[in-house]
Design a protein around this motif. Structure first.
Motif, PDB file in Angstrom:
ATOM      1  N   THR A 273       0.841  -1.190   0.000  1.00 27.71           N
ATOM      2  CA  THR A 273       0.000   0.000   0.000  1.00 27.71           C
ATOM      3  C   THR A 273       0.877   1.241   0.000  1.00 27.71           C
ATOM      4  O   THR A 273       1.917   1.262   0.649  1.00 27.71           O
ATOM      5  N   CYS A 274       0.415   2.274  -0.699  1.00 27.94           N
ATOM      6  CA  CYS A 274       1.107   3.556  -0.683  1.00 27.94           C
ATOM      7  C   CYS A 274       0.489   4.398   0.436  1.00 27.94           C
ATOM      8  O   CYS A 274      -0.688   4.731   0.391  1.00 27.94           O
ATOM      9  N   VAL A 275       1.303   4.722   1.455  1.00 30.04           N
ATOM     10  CA  VAL A 275       0.797   5.502   2.592  1.00 30.04           C
ATOM     11  C   VAL A 275       1.373   6.912   2.508  1.00 30.04           C
ATOM     12  O   VAL A 275       2.597   7.079   2.516  1.00 30.04           O
ATOM     13  N   PRO A 276       0.520   7.940   2.421  1.00 26.75           N
ATOM     14  CA  PRO A 276       1.016   9.317   2.312  1.00 26.75           C
ATOM     15  C   PRO A 276       1.465   9.860   3.670  1.00 26.75           C
ATOM     16  O   PRO A 276       1.060   9.327   4.712  1.00 26.75           O
ATOM     17  N   ALA A 277       2.266  10.922   3.643  1.00 25.18           N
ATOM     18  CA  ALA A 277       2.850  11.477   4.869  1.00 25.18           C
ATOM     19  C   ALA A 277       1.797  11.815   5.917  1.00 25.18           C
ATOM     20  O   ALA A 277       2.036  11.665   7.110  1.00 25.18           O
ATOM     21  N   LYS A 278       0.618  12.257   5.475  1.00 27.04           N
ATOM     22  CA  LYS A 278      -0.397  12.651   6.461  1.00 27.04           C
ATOM     23  C   LYS A 278      -0.895  11.458   7.284  1.00 27.04           C
ATOM     24  O   LYS A 278      -1.507  11.639   8.340  1.00 27.04           O
ATOM     25  N   ASP A 279      -0.611  10.247   6.809  1.00 31.90           N
ATOM     26  CA  ASP A 279      -1.052   9.046   7.533  1.00 31.90           C
ATOM     27  C   ASP A 279       0.086   8.333   8.260  1.00 31.90           C
ATOM     28  O   ASP A 279      -0.019   7.151   8.604  1.00 31.90           O
ATOM     29  N   PHE A 280       1.194   9.041   8.491  1.00 31.46           N
ATOM     30  CA  PHE A 280       2.351   8.378   9.101  1.00 31.46           C
ATOM     31  C   PHE A 280       2.134   7.989  10.566  1.00 31.46           C
ATOM     32  O   PHE A 280       2.976   7.338  11.169  1.00 31.46           O
ATOM     33  N   ASP A 281       0.991   8.399  11.145  1.00 30.73           N
ATOM     34  CA  ASP A 281       0.699   7.942  12.504  1.00 30.73           C
ATOM     35  C   ASP A 281       0.052   6.563  12.500  1.00 30.73           C
ATOM     36  O   ASP A 281      -0.179   5.981  13.565  1.00 30.73           O
ATOM     37  N   ARG A 282      -0.253   6.069  11.336  1.00 34.83           N
ATOM     38  CA  ARG A 282      -0.830   4.722  11.268  1.00 34.83           C
ATOM     39  C   ARG A 282       0.203   3.692  11.725  1.00 34.83           C
ATOM     40  O   ARG A 282       1.409   3.939  11.701  1.00 34.83           O
ATOM     41  N   ALA A 283      -0.300   2.531  12.122  1.00 35.44           N
ATOM     42  CA  ALA A 283       0.568   1.526  12.742  1.00 35.44           C
ATOM     43  C   ALA A 283       0.889   0.383  11.784  1.00 35.44           C
ATOM     44  O   ALA A 283       0.070   0.001  10.947  1.00 35.44           O
ATOM     45  N   ILE A 284       2.093  -0.154  11.935  1.00 39.71           N
ATOM     46  CA  ILE A 284       2.473  -1.378  11.219  1.00 39.71           C
ATOM     47  C   ILE A 284       1.922  -2.551  12.033  1.00 39.71           C
ATOM     48  O   ILE A 284       2.427  -2.862  13.114  1.00 39.71           O
ATOM     49  N   SER A 285       0.842  -3.132  11.564  1.00 33.97           N
ATOM     50  CA  SER A 285       0.224  -4.251  12.283  1.00 33.97           C
ATOM     51  C   SER A 285      -0.755  -4.929  11.331  1.00 33.97           C
ATOM     52  O   SER A 285      -1.114  -4.378  10.295  1.00 33.97           O
TER      53      SER A 285
END
Lengths: 398, 168
Positions: A273-285
């Motif tokens: 998945t491409c995760v944009p900078a605004k979503d960098f608080d999302r977790a690797i899980s």
């Protein structure tokens, strides 16, 4: 080796996990893995304990079952299994042996990707030593347990990381995925119940028996237990293998690797998945942004479509060609991304490309085609205005 | 198992005696089960510069398969294939992390010093240059495989040296 954080696996003494496991009965070994909460470290996130339960309980007419270690680490941006195989092969073979005991298999095969042929001699030496030390063979540790491991060398095919394609490959065929069901745990290699697990999964298996299921499940989140190895590369100051507890935010990970200025990260590789900078608080899980371990960092100056074109080329080249949604879809999507870069795509065609991607997701036979549009679709969603900036200007197409 | 050797004209068998001996040697190591096919083909490819039609015929014969079955497998895998390859084979990783970090300059230099395009072999048969998909060396990007050994953080100058060494 670019190992950037202390690795728990480096502190696990070879032999400790196997000794502990062999003091239990097979059902208890499976229950311990279930209790640890470990999910497959290859990316799909299937609970390891459940997989072993299914393989142990599936009818095996000749009593034959197999343990396969998937060392076909082909997902773009993933290299943590290379490091595990180089630095701690004993833990991998030990995990396979524990799995053999747990499901009642006497044969294990490590499927090593052809690109890693240079690891073969050291791995064979490690196996030789384990045989000489009585850790593999017909009477392991004097318990009467029988387990043998051989290495099967792949010849370069990304799709063979898919477990049924991998099994086809070992059977001497083109690596074309099978219809499922039956799943490999019911009918796998040569029709026998087979558990296929990732390199890292087997290494953590040894660690779980050395340290305890409670230790493992105390790390991470409720639904994503344990530590995870991540391969971080691309536009970062410190590329390499990192160990983090699952549940870590993308931002914390980027701080460790020196890539906080990133515009986006591709988590999970080409199939991710491409995760944009605004979503960098999302977790690797497993419950949020799931990955087998690949994190590709895209710097702020990059053209995202350059990334998309590279990954779509990869899928078009690696599609095995047996099902139309993937064989044709990967090429059409590549054409679409190239045309987007060239500025010749209309809003209507972009809509068609999105529909094509969604069709591939549900109509492709295996994970390759199902995941091939992931990065493009997530990119179009996350960077809508940037992508739409490449469209033919309204009115100019008439 | 009955073999088709009798059906292969004597002069073809004579001309390919070395090849047939190699295949028989590999069959004696790996066996005649179908699961021996990939190890036999990999062994053959490491011993010879090409998996020829006659090789496919003989392997099929020894394993009780049809030539088209064997050819289907040969052409499926990147490291096999029916094209001849040079004494040194250079695979440059073209996947994302390597592409972001300098693959282009390496490939331009490689094509320049060899005088051939990616996917081709130099006329002297010394060097084949080709692409590889992700080789799992993203932490050392850009990376390449030279005769299947990993070369880390390869630069245009380094790749030119490798070609010079291969041609020496």
């Amino acid at each position: 080796m670019t190992i950037r954080t202390p690795l728990t696996l480096s502190t696990i003494e070879a032999g400790a996990g196997l000794t502990e496991a062999l003091q239990r009965d097979p059902a208890d070994v499976r229950a311990t893995i279930t209790q640890s909460g470990m999910k497959g470290r290859g990316g799909a996130g299937f609970p390891t304990g459940l997989k072993w339960e299914l393989a142990a309980k599936a009818p095996a007419p000749d009593g034959v079952r197999y343990v396969i270690c998937n060392a076909d680490e082909g997902e773009p941006g993933t290299f943590k299994d290379r490091v595990v195989l180089s630095e701690m092969p004993d833990l991998v073979f030990e995990g396979m042996t524990i799995a053999g005991f747990a499901i009642g298999a006497t044969k294990g095969i490590l499927y090593l990707r052809g690109e890693y042929i240079y690891l073969l001699d050291d791995l064979e030496r490690c196996l030789e030593k384990r045989r000489a030390d009585g850790l593999l063979g017909s009477d392991i540790h004097g318990t009467g347990l029988e387990f043998h491991i051989s290495i099967f060398l792949g010849a370069g095919a990304y799709v063979c990381g898919e477990e049924t394609a991998l099994i086809e490959s070992i059977e001497g065929r083109r690596g074309e995925s099978r219809n499922r069901p039956p799943f490999p745990v019911e009918k796998g290699l040569h029709g026998a119940p087979t558990t296929v697990n990732n390199v890292e999964t087997f290494a953590w298996t040894s660690a779980i028996f050395a340290r305890g299921a409670d230790w493992f499940s105390s790390i991470g989140t409720d639904r994503s237990t344990g530590p995870k190895l991540l391969s971080i590369s691309g536009d970062v100051e410190r590329p390499g293998v990192y160990e983090f507890p699952l549940g870590i935010s993308i931002r914390e990970m980027l701080e460790a690797a020196g890539g906080t200025r990133a515009k986006a990260v591709i988590v999970g590789g080409a199939a991710g998945t491409c995760v944009p900078a605004k979503d960098f608080d999302r977790a690797i899980s497993y419950e949020d942004v799931s990955t087998g371990g690949a994190v590709i960092v895209v710097g702020p100056w990059r053209d995202l479509l350059e990334v998309a074109e590279n990954l779509q080329w990869f899928f078009a080249n690696e599609s095995c060609g047996q099902c139309a949604p993937c064989r044709v879809g990967t090429v059409k999507l590549l054409d679409g991304v190239r045309d987007l870069r060239a500025g010749t795509v209309t809003a209507e065609r972009l809509g068609d490309l999105i529909t094509l991607g969604e069709t591939m997701e549900f109509a492709s036979k295996c994970g390759l085609g199902q995941a091939a549009p992931n990065v493009f679709l997530s990119m179009v969603k996350a960077f809508e205005s940037e992508i739409k900036g490449h469209l033919v200007a309204e009115g100019s197409a008439q | 198992m009955t073999t088709l050797d009798g059906a292969i004209p004597a002069e073809v068998r004579e001309k390919n005696a070395g090849l047939i001996a190699d295949i028989d040697d590999l069959v004696s190591i790996h066996g005649t089960e179908r699961s021996a096919l990939l190890p036999i083909l990999e062994g053959l490819k490491s011993r010879r510069d090409q998996i020829t039609d006659i090789a496919i015929q003989v392997v099929a014969d020894r394993l009780g398969l049809t030539p088209v079955d064997v050819e289907g497998v040969v052409t499926f895998y990147h490291f096999l294939g029916t094209e001849p390859t040079g004494d040194t084979v250079i695979h440059v990783c073209r996947t994302i992390s390597c592409a972001l970090l300098g693959m282009d300059a390496v490939v331009k230099r490689l094509e320049n010093v060899t005088g051939v395009s990616m996917g081709e072999t130099t006329p002297d048969g010394k060097v084949t240059i080709d692409w590889a998909n992700c080789i799992g060396m993203c932490d050392f990007a850009p990376a390449a495989l030279v005769n299947r050994e990993a070369v880390k953080e390869v630069t245009p100058d380094r790749i030119a040296e490798i070609v010079t060494e291969a041609r020496a």
